[in-house]
Design an enzyme around this catalytic site. Sequence first.
Site, PDB file in Angstrom:
ATOM      1  CG  ASP A  59      -0.396  -0.165   2.505  1.00 57.25           C
ATOM      2  OD1 ASP A  59       0.852  -0.178   2.597  1.00 57.25           O
ATOM      3  OD2 ASP A  59      -1.147  -0.267   3.498  1.00 57.25           O
ATOM      4  CB  SER A  60       4.559   1.731  -0.200  1.00 60.37           C
ATOM      5  OG  SER A  60       4.751   0.613  -1.042  1.00 60.37           O
ATOM      6  CG  ASP A  98       0.581  -4.157   2.040  1.00 60.89           C
ATOM      7  OD1 ASP A  98       0.791  -5.046   2.892  1.00 60.89           O
ATOM      8  OD2 ASP A  98       1.302  -3.150   1.916  1.00 60.89           O
ATOM      9  CE  LYS A 127       3.465  -5.917   3.792  1.00 61.31           C
ATOM     10  NZ  LYS A 127       2.986  -4.759   4.573  1.00 61.31           N
ATOM     11  CD  GLU A 129       0.583  -1.748   8.005  1.00 63.69           C
ATOM     12  OE1 GLU A 129       0.250  -0.910   8.874  1.00 63.69           O
ATOM     13  OE2 GLU A 129       1.045  -1.434   6.902  1.00 63.69           O
ATOM     14  CD  GLU A 195       8.126  -0.077   7.494  1.00 68.71           C
ATOM     15  OE1 GLU A 195       7.171  -0.813   7.177  1.00 68.71           O
ATOM     16  OE2 GLU A 195       8.308   1.051   7.000  1.00 68.71           O
TER      17      GLU A 195
HETATM   18  O1  KIV Z   1       3.524  -1.104   1.619  1.00 65.01           O
HETATM   19  C1  KIV Z   1       4.695  -1.462   1.557  1.00 65.01           C
HETATM   20  O2  KIV Z   1       5.418  -1.189   0.594  1.00 65.01           O
HETATM   21  C2  KIV Z   1       5.247  -2.231   2.659  1.00 65.01           C
HETATM   22  C3  KIV Z   1       6.721  -2.451   2.667  1.00 65.01           C
HETATM   23  C4  KIV Z   1       7.401  -1.210   3.076  1.00 65.01           C
HETATM   24  C5  KIV Z   1       7.119  -3.602   3.521  1.00 65.01           C
HETATM   25  O3  KIV Z   1       4.540  -2.632   3.522  1.00 65.01           O
END
Ligand code: KIV
Length: 279
Positions: A59-60, A98, A127, A129, A195
């Site tokens: 989600d970056s 994500d 993934k 969090e 992280e």
């Molecule tokens: O969203 C993302 O790119 C991430 C990475 C920084 C691990 O979660």
Amino acid sequence: MSTTATVAMSTDTERKPVTLHRLRRMLAEGEKIAMLTAYDASFARLADDAGLDCLLVGDSLGMVVQGRTSTVPVTLDEVAYHLRCVAAGNRHAWLLGDLPFGTYEAGPEQALRSSAVLLQAGAQMVKLEGGWAVETVRFLVARGIPVCAHLGLTPQSANALGGYRVQGRDAAAAQLLERSAREFAEAGAAMLVLELVPAALALRVQVQNPELVVIGIGAGADVAGQVLVLHDMLGVTQGKLPRFVRNFMAEGGSIGDGLRRYVQAVKQRSFPDTTLHTY
Ligand code: KIV
């Protein structure tokens, strides 16, 4: 960087798609796992050709693709769209997606529905969090969905954590993180992104959970592998970058060269550097 370091790499001559089984074997055999984020088919193909083991549609994308100031506004449809793009370019790398903010916090059923969207878009693993999500992980794993948990600096809750700062520095916070990691492993999470935590803490987490594939980002070198945001390691991201980032284009050459340098540096353990990129 040592050019003479022995690189533990698979002896397979013909490259096969990376599986969870293969990632676990790499951990057991001490071959470092190289992961990057990816958001489109062209970069996914370049990264795959460079030998990346895993690609993450993170989600970056909210920040590096959409130009926003955090990951919070990213939607499930947006991650699914970028997953379809990456899946079209990728041939071998294990593909993670994500779960964005607001698409799994309501409980396991919501997480299952959201995970189904990402899996149908091409993800092989989702993934999520936060240490609170252990029961959600158990629920997803029981339904055949591989899960990667994410602890330490969790960008979706950066406001609550007081911004982008190193996590787990004091004893209580470190113990809490170690406990969450153990609970995730026990619940069936196959992978954990750590992280922005001290390297010593990341090492303890890996040692305490020898079968958990721990991937660090600003967490030192003593874990199963490394991940960076693609735009950061290619020197595309503007402004001040976190200390753990290295620009792999600084030595010049093509983007493929930069990606190959990253894979090699992770495999040879020259990235992350124990002083420059580590807390
Ligand atoms: O969203 C993302 O790119 C991430 C990475 C920084 C691990 O979660």
